[in-house]
Write an enzyme that holds these catalytic residues in place. Structure first.
Site, mmCIF file in Angstrom:
data_model
loop_
_atom_site.group_PDB
_atom_site.id
_atom_site.type_symbol
_atom_site.label_atom_id
_atom_site.label_comp_id
_atom_site.label_asym_id
_atom_site.label_seq_id
_atom_site.Cartn_x
_atom_site.Cartn_y
_atom_site.Cartn_z
ATOM 1 N N ARG A 31 0.796 -1.235 0.000
ATOM 2 C CA ARG A 31 0.000 0.000 0.000
ATOM 3 C C ARG A 31 0.828 1.285 0.000
ATOM 4 O O ARG A 31 1.901 1.339 0.591
ATOM 5 C CB ARG A 31 -0.916 0.014 1.232
ATOM 6 C CG ARG A 31 -1.988 -1.046 1.158
ATOM 7 C CD ARG A 31 -2.829 -1.117 2.427
ATOM 8 N NE ARG A 31 -3.855 -2.156 2.242
ATOM 9 C CZ ARG A 31 -3.611 -3.463 2.354
ATOM 10 N NH1 ARG A 31 -2.400 -3.898 2.671
ATOM 11 N NH2 ARG A 31 -4.579 -4.324 2.148
ATOM 12 N N HIS A 85 -0.876 -2.540 -4.475
ATOM 13 C CA HIS A 85 -0.301 -3.415 -5.495
ATOM 14 C C HIS A 85 -0.325 -2.830 -6.913
ATOM 15 O O HIS A 85 -0.689 -3.509 -7.875
ATOM 16 C CB HIS A 85 -1.024 -4.767 -5.490
ATOM 17 C CG HIS A 85 -0.789 -5.577 -4.245
ATOM 18 N ND1 HIS A 85 0.367 -5.508 -3.508
ATOM 19 C CD2 HIS A 85 -1.565 -6.510 -3.617
ATOM 20 C CE1 HIS A 85 0.292 -6.351 -2.484
ATOM 21 N NE2 HIS A 85 -0.872 -6.959 -2.512
ATOM 22 N N HIS A 105 3.160 -12.615 -5.637
ATOM 23 C CA HIS A 105 2.092 -12.798 -4.639
ATOM 24 C C HIS A 105 1.590 -14.245 -4.565
ATOM 25 O O HIS A 105 0.394 -14.480 -4.352
ATOM 26 C CB HIS A 105 0.941 -11.836 -4.937
ATOM 27 C CG HIS A 105 0.155 -11.443 -3.730
ATOM 28 N ND1 HIS A 105 -0.473 -12.362 -2.912
ATOM 29 C CD2 HIS A 105 -0.093 -10.238 -3.178
ATOM 30 C CE1 HIS A 105 -1.086 -11.725 -1.932
ATOM 31 N NE2 HIS A 105 -0.871 -10.442 -2.069
ATOM 32 N N ASP A 158 -1.167 -9.774 8.405
ATOM 33 C CA ASP A 158 -1.061 -9.070 7.120
ATOM 34 C C ASP A 158 -0.093 -7.910 7.346
ATOM 35 O O ASP A 158 -0.483 -6.749 7.322
ATOM 36 C CB ASP A 158 -2.447 -8.579 6.677
ATOM 37 C CG ASP A 158 -2.444 -8.066 5.247
ATOM 38 O OD1 ASP A 158 -1.376 -8.032 4.623
ATOM 39 O OD2 ASP A 158 -3.540 -7.695 4.766
ATOM 40 N N GLU A 198 5.519 -12.372 0.805
ATOM 41 C CA GLU A 198 5.894 -11.438 -0.265
ATOM 42 C C GLU A 198 7.148 -10.676 0.153
ATOM 43 O O GLU A 198 7.088 -9.818 1.022
ATOM 44 C CB GLU A 198 4.748 -10.448 -0.510
ATOM 45 C CG GLU A 198 3.408 -11.097 -0.810
ATOM 46 C CD GLU A 198 2.239 -10.234 -0.358
ATOM 47 O OE1 GLU A 198 2.071 -9.124 -0.873
ATOM 48 O OE2 GLU A 198 1.468 -10.672 0.517
HETATM 49 C C1 GLA Z 1 -1.428 -8.139 0.357
HETATM 50 C C2 GLA Z 1 -2.083 -7.176 1.264
HETATM 51 C C3 GLA Z 1 -3.348 -7.770 1.760
HETATM 52 C C4 GLA Z 1 -4.256 -8.164 0.636
HETATM 53 C C5 GLA Z 1 -3.524 -9.091 -0.288
HETATM 54 C C6 GLA Z 1 -4.336 -9.412 -1.501
HETATM 55 O O1 GLA Z 1 -0.905 -9.194 1.035
HETATM 56 O O2 GLA Z 1 -1.264 -6.768 2.319
HETATM 57 O O3 GLA Z 1 -3.981 -6.861 2.607
HETATM 58 O O4 GLA Z 1 -4.640 -7.034 -0.087
HETATM 59 O O5 GLA Z 1 -2.305 -8.531 -0.688
HETATM 60 O O6 GLA Z 1 -5.617 -9.878 -1.183
#
Ligand code: GLA
Length: 396
Positions: free
Chosen positions: A121, A146, A220, A292, A360
């Site tokens: 983000r 992304h 991803h 996350d 990631e």
């Molecule tokens: C990343 C983001 C998550 C989500 C995924 C896709 O990992 O950090 O919050 O958006 O991609 O679903």
């Protein structure tokens, strides 16, 4: 050795004639089955449909006990087949069976895709560079996620097989024009997937620009070492070589702090079941509906040139293991929290919350707005380089 260049020419002629392409670092007609027996690497190509009138191909790379499929659409790692401790093979990455699966759904979970121009983000989709402010699409309100609405995951890449020695690879290239998805500068990107001799997938990223810009490329892929569509990854054990992480606000934007994991559910410095703490009331876990977050890797090399261990995932049931090493400073461990059962995967089964996890490798989210994070700025004359290796294995 096969004369690769003349073989390449012959293969291009075949490809022009619309025939399936079969290439081997040794003998082109070896094929997948003998590859599995003898460990000789091969790469094959087949037509896989089209997007907006542009043909999409699927490449299959095999080397001994590992077989992967890669699409020129989004550079998507579609399937990864590896054996368990008894030699039984399963596809351990989440995805769809057809191109239409990715295109119609818009692949909202980014299964297997290359992510760019900026992974994760950027707050309010805005950043300033050299005194100018840039506005990106807000596709994850209130933020940009992304790479925007049509990031690198939704582009058709040019592809060329890379053969030689005992590995086989696929070189993907994409030119992102100045202003695409709001980013400045024409970015020329090359991503090479290589199947290494010992059940590894190596991804080398490279990019150059003609104007100052920001770049943060990743892949991803989601992993379920029991096989995609077989249930949750709650029992998988995860180790992260990270004693710190970047806490986020309620919109998953880093606060700017770099906090220790010690004494919190973010501590994966010892192998820990993913499901042991992902329902914790710890505020960070609430924000992400689970994990996350970006972990700050404990690196010896802080010039980000050397590959160092980042993570190790293991599945006690199948015995499969996955080790991740990278040149990057961070890793996003995302627990598949937003999977809600509406997507049906490669094997025809629905994906529900926690049915796969992503690791990631990356620079930190929202780096363009945090001067204390490693820089993601790329200038003309510089070369962006990043490498990540996913190494598969088994334990007893
Ligand atoms: C990343 C983001 C998550 C989500 C995924 C896709 O990992 O950090 O919050 O958006 O991609 O679903």
């Amino acid at each position: 050795m096969t004369p690769i260049h003349s073989a390449d020419r012959a293969i291009r002629a075949l490809a022009r004639a619309g025939m399936v392409l079969l290439l081997g670092a040794g003998l082109g007609l070896a094929g997948a089955s003998s590859s599995q027996a003898g460990g000789r690497p091969t790469i094959t190509k087949e037509a896989f449909g089209s997007v907006s009138g542009r043909a999409v191909d699927r490449y299959t790379l095999t080397n001994g006990r590992l077989r992967v499929r890669i699409l020129t659409y989004g550079g998507i790692l579609q399937t990864v087949e590896v054996p368990d401790r008894h030699g039984r093979t399963a596809n351990v990455t989440l995805g769809f069976a057809t191109l239409d699966g990715y295109v119609t759904s818009k692949n909202p979970a980014y299964f297997g895709a290359l992510i760019g121009r900026y992974g994760n983000r950027i707050a309010n989709g805005r950043f300033s560079l050299d005194g100018r402010t840039y506005q990106l699409p807000i596709n994850d309100p209130p933020n940009s996620l992304h790479g925007g609405n049509a990031g690198f995951d939704k582009r058709v890449w040019n592809a060329a097989p890379v053969t030689g020695g005992d590995s086989v690879g696929l070189r993907l290239t994409y030119v992102s024009r100045d202003g695409e998805e709001g980013y400045p500068g024409t970015l020329r990107t090359t991503v090479t997937y290589t199947i290494t001799r010992h059940q590894g997938i190596r991804i080398d990223y490279q990019a150059t620009t003609d104007r100052a810009t920001v770049v943060n490329l990743t892949n991803h892929a989601y992993w379920n070492l029991g096989g995609e569509g077989t249930g949750t990854i709650d029992d998988h054990r995860l180790l992260l070589h990270a004693s710190r992480y970047t806490p986020v606000d309620a919109t998953l934007i880093p606060t700017g702090a770099i906090d220790p994991v010690a004494g919190t559910p973010m501590d994966f410095t010892r192998p820990t079941a993913v499901g042991a703490r992902n329902r914790s009331a710890f505020p960070q876990i609430r924000y992400g509906r689970g994990y996350d977050h970006n972990w700050v890797l404990d690196r010896r090399d802080t010039t980000y040139r050397r590959l160092e261990s980042a993570a190790r995932l293991s599945d006690p049931a199948s015995g499969r293991t996955l080790s991740v090493s990278t040149t990057e400073p961070g890793i996003q461990f995302y627990g598949g929290n937003f999977l809600d059962g509406t997507l049906y995967g490669t094997g025809g089964r629905s994906y529900r919350q926690g049915d796969g996890l992503a690791l990631e490798t990356q620079h930190f989210p929202d780096s363009p707005n945090h001067a204390n994070f490693p820089s993601t700025v790329l200038r003309p004359g510089q070369v962006y380089r990043s490498t990540t290796v996913y190494q598969f294995g088994t334990t007893r």
